[in-house]
Motif scaffolding. Structure first.
Motif, mmCIF file in Angstrom:
data_model
loop_
_atom_site.group_PDB
_atom_site.id
_atom_site.type_symbol
_atom_site.label_atom_id
_atom_site.label_comp_id
_atom_site.label_asym_id
_atom_site.label_seq_id
_atom_site.Cartn_x
_atom_site.Cartn_y
_atom_site.Cartn_z
ATOM 1 N N GLY A 28 -5.895 9.634 -2.767
ATOM 2 C CA GLY A 28 -6.307 10.939 -3.133
ATOM 3 C C GLY A 28 -5.084 11.995 -3.217
ATOM 4 N N LEU A 29 -4.283 11.556 -2.217
ATOM 5 C CA LEU A 29 -3.127 12.257 -1.807
ATOM 6 C C LEU A 29 -1.841 12.014 -2.634
ATOM 7 C CD1 LEU A 29 -3.553 13.516 1.962
ATOM 8 C CD2 LEU A 29 -4.069 14.942 -0.145
ATOM 9 N N ALA A 30 -2.068 10.883 -2.976
ATOM 10 C CA ALA A 30 -0.811 10.362 -3.827
ATOM 11 C C ALA A 30 -0.611 11.398 -5.063
ATOM 12 C CB ALA A 30 -1.220 8.935 -4.494
ATOM 13 N N GLY A 31 -1.548 12.245 -5.271
ATOM 14 C CA GLY A 31 -1.593 13.254 -6.352
ATOM 15 C C GLY A 31 -1.424 12.517 -7.851
ATOM 16 N N ARG B 158 0.374 11.038 -10.577
ATOM 17 C CA ARG B 158 1.556 9.983 -10.620
ATOM 18 C C ARG B 158 2.445 10.174 -12.006
ATOM 19 N NH1 ARG B 158 0.793 4.884 -7.543
ATOM 20 N NH2 ARG B 158 -0.846 5.086 -6.016
ATOM 21 N N SER B 159 3.607 10.120 -11.949
ATOM 22 C CA SER B 159 4.562 10.199 -13.074
ATOM 23 C C SER B 159 4.344 8.994 -14.014
ATOM 24 C CB SER B 159 5.938 10.197 -12.372
ATOM 25 O OG SER B 159 6.327 8.976 -11.948
ATOM 26 N N CYS B 160 3.875 7.971 -13.657
ATOM 27 C CA CYS B 160 3.439 6.785 -14.648
ATOM 28 C C CYS B 160 1.972 6.112 -14.018
ATOM 29 C CB CYS B 160 4.707 5.923 -14.381
ATOM 30 S SG CYS B 160 4.503 4.692 -15.884
ATOM 31 N N ASN B 161 1.271 6.067 -14.989
ATOM 32 C CA ASN B 161 0.016 5.464 -14.404
ATOM 33 C C ASN B 161 -0.392 4.465 -15.869
ATOM 34 O OD1 ASN B 161 -2.502 4.738 -13.327
ATOM 35 N ND2 ASN B 161 -3.464 6.577 -13.422
ATOM 36 N N ALA C 237 4.975 11.451 -4.147
ATOM 37 C CA ALA C 237 5.610 10.254 -4.475
ATOM 38 C C ALA C 237 5.672 9.227 -3.230
ATOM 39 C CB ALA C 237 7.036 10.510 -5.165
ATOM 40 N N ALA C 238 6.132 9.996 -2.169
ATOM 41 C CA ALA C 238 5.796 9.167 -0.688
ATOM 42 C C ALA C 238 4.502 8.452 -0.651
ATOM 43 C CB ALA C 238 6.406 9.886 0.397
ATOM 44 N N LEU C 239 3.513 9.460 -0.660
ATOM 45 C CA LEU C 239 2.062 8.655 -0.664
ATOM 46 C C LEU C 239 1.760 7.951 -1.579
ATOM 47 C CD1 LEU C 239 0.749 12.451 0.417
ATOM 48 C CD2 LEU C 239 0.411 10.306 1.705
ATOM 49 N N ALA C 240 2.365 8.056 -2.891
ATOM 50 C CA ALA C 240 1.774 7.251 -3.893
ATOM 51 C C ALA C 240 2.511 5.713 -3.482
ATOM 52 C CB ALA C 240 2.565 7.485 -5.065
ATOM 53 N N LEU D 153 -0.620 -0.079 0.798
ATOM 54 C CA LEU D 153 -1.984 -0.427 1.090
ATOM 55 C C LEU D 153 -2.789 -1.134 0.271
ATOM 56 C CD1 LEU D 153 -2.930 2.981 2.618
ATOM 57 C CD2 LEU D 153 -2.882 1.080 3.931
ATOM 58 N N ALA D 154 -2.830 -1.036 -1.107
ATOM 59 C CA ALA D 154 -3.295 -1.885 -2.026
ATOM 60 C C ALA D 154 -2.799 -3.146 -2.128
ATOM 61 C CB ALA D 154 -3.025 -1.283 -3.653
#
Length: 323
Positions: free
Chosen positions: A148-151, A153-156, A218-221, A227-228
């Motif tokens: 969730g904290l990845a916020g 994303r610039s590209c999804n 971005a770091a959390l993403a 993790l994935a």
């Protein structure tokens, strides 16, 4: 009027990091609000006829049809191909999906259909730096994890968001400088909505650095992607699967990865299962302590054997007896 050379050059650089600006067609999602109008103006300045637009009318507000026509007229005046999209909202899933989530699902489904129809390589949305801050604060307040904290994303997938480095105020200034009065969405100031209340609370906070928040997101993403990746490896290395059960070897696996394996096992056994908050974490904690747990129609138990570490067995629960 059109945007100046400096913002166009800046936008070209931002878009080029996500999209082949010299080759592909881009579908721009335009609601008529200032942010999306700014995106449309910048994208058209960079891409010319390779910029096409669409507006989604969710059918939730009587003003929406007029807002869509505003966008259509703006596009006609600038020679931009445009369509208004509409459809039925998805049904509530499990009684827990709120209206905004259903509207979002409809919006992206319609935009994806339009992207395929016009042969666009991507869909651009107007999420910007202030949206990112608001999203992160809301998710922190709800106890979100790394995902969730990845916020935003610039590209999804096929969706790109080239404005995440731009502030709301500078986008509004760009639209005004082009002589356009954008649509004002009343939900943006409606205190019934969490984001509107948060936006008001943050309006006078001058010490927030949206660029810093974007770097953190971005770091959390990146951490979420790691993790994935680890979860996928463990799924193949530590899990035995059948149609009736999933058996997991949790030995030495960190809690967060155990939780993710649990989510995957639950989804494998019960398609469409709805999982809320920390309920999977509570289930994993129970298994760590040798207790049985249940979520949805899946029961999780601890299997032990002499001289062997415990295994966690996820299986469809037996039918409940009626009284």
């Amino acid at each position: 009027m059109t945007p100046g050379a400096a913002p166009v050059a800046r936008f070209r650089a931002d878009l080029s990091a996500l999209f082949a600006v010299d080759r592909d067609r881009l579908l721009v999602a335009v609601s008529g609000g200032g942010d999306s109008v700014a995106l449309l103006l910048l994208a058209h300045a960079v891409l010319g006829e390779h910029c096409v637009a669409a507006t989604v009318d969710h059918g939730l507000r009587p003003e929406a049809a007029d807002e869509a026509e505003f966008v259509a007229a703006l596009c006609r005046a600038r020679g931009i191909a445009h369509r208004t999209l509409s459809g039925a909202l998805p049904l509530r899933a499990g009684g827990g999906t709120n209206l905004s989530s259903r509207a979002r699902a409809l919006r992206y489904a319609l935009l994806e259909e339009e992207r395929a129809r016009v042969g666009a390589a991507a869909i651009a949305t107007a999420h910007h730096a202030d949206d990112q801050v608001e999203t992160l604060v809301m998710r922190l307040n709800r106890g979100a994890g790394a995902g969730g904290l990845a916020g935003v994303r610039s590209c999804n997938g096929a969706v790109v968001r080239p404005l995440l480095g731009w502030r709301r105020a500078e986008l509004a200034d760009l639209v005004r400088a082009c002589g356009i009065e954008a649509v004002q969405d009343p939900t943006n100031v409606d205190d019934r909505f969490d984001r509107a209340r948060l936006r008001k609370a943050l309006a006078d906070v001058d010490w927030l650095d949206p660029a810093g928040w974007q770097r953190s997101a971005a770091a959390l993403a990146d951490a979420e992607d790691a993790l994935a990746f680890a979860t996928d490896r463990l799924w193949h290395e530590r899990c035995s699967l059948s149609e009736a059960a999933v058996v997991i070897d949790p030995t030495g696996v960190p809690f967060e990865l155990q939780r993710r394996l649990g989510i995957r096992a639950l989804g494998h056994l019960q398609l469409g299962i709805t999982l809320r908050g920390g309920e999977v974490a509570r289930l994993i904690s129970a298994l760590q302590n040798g207790r049985t747990g249940m979520l949805g129609d899946v029961m999780a138990t601890v299997e032990t054997a002499p001289n062997a570490p415990p295994r966690w067995r996820f299986a469809s629960a037996p039918p409940r007896r009626s009284h």
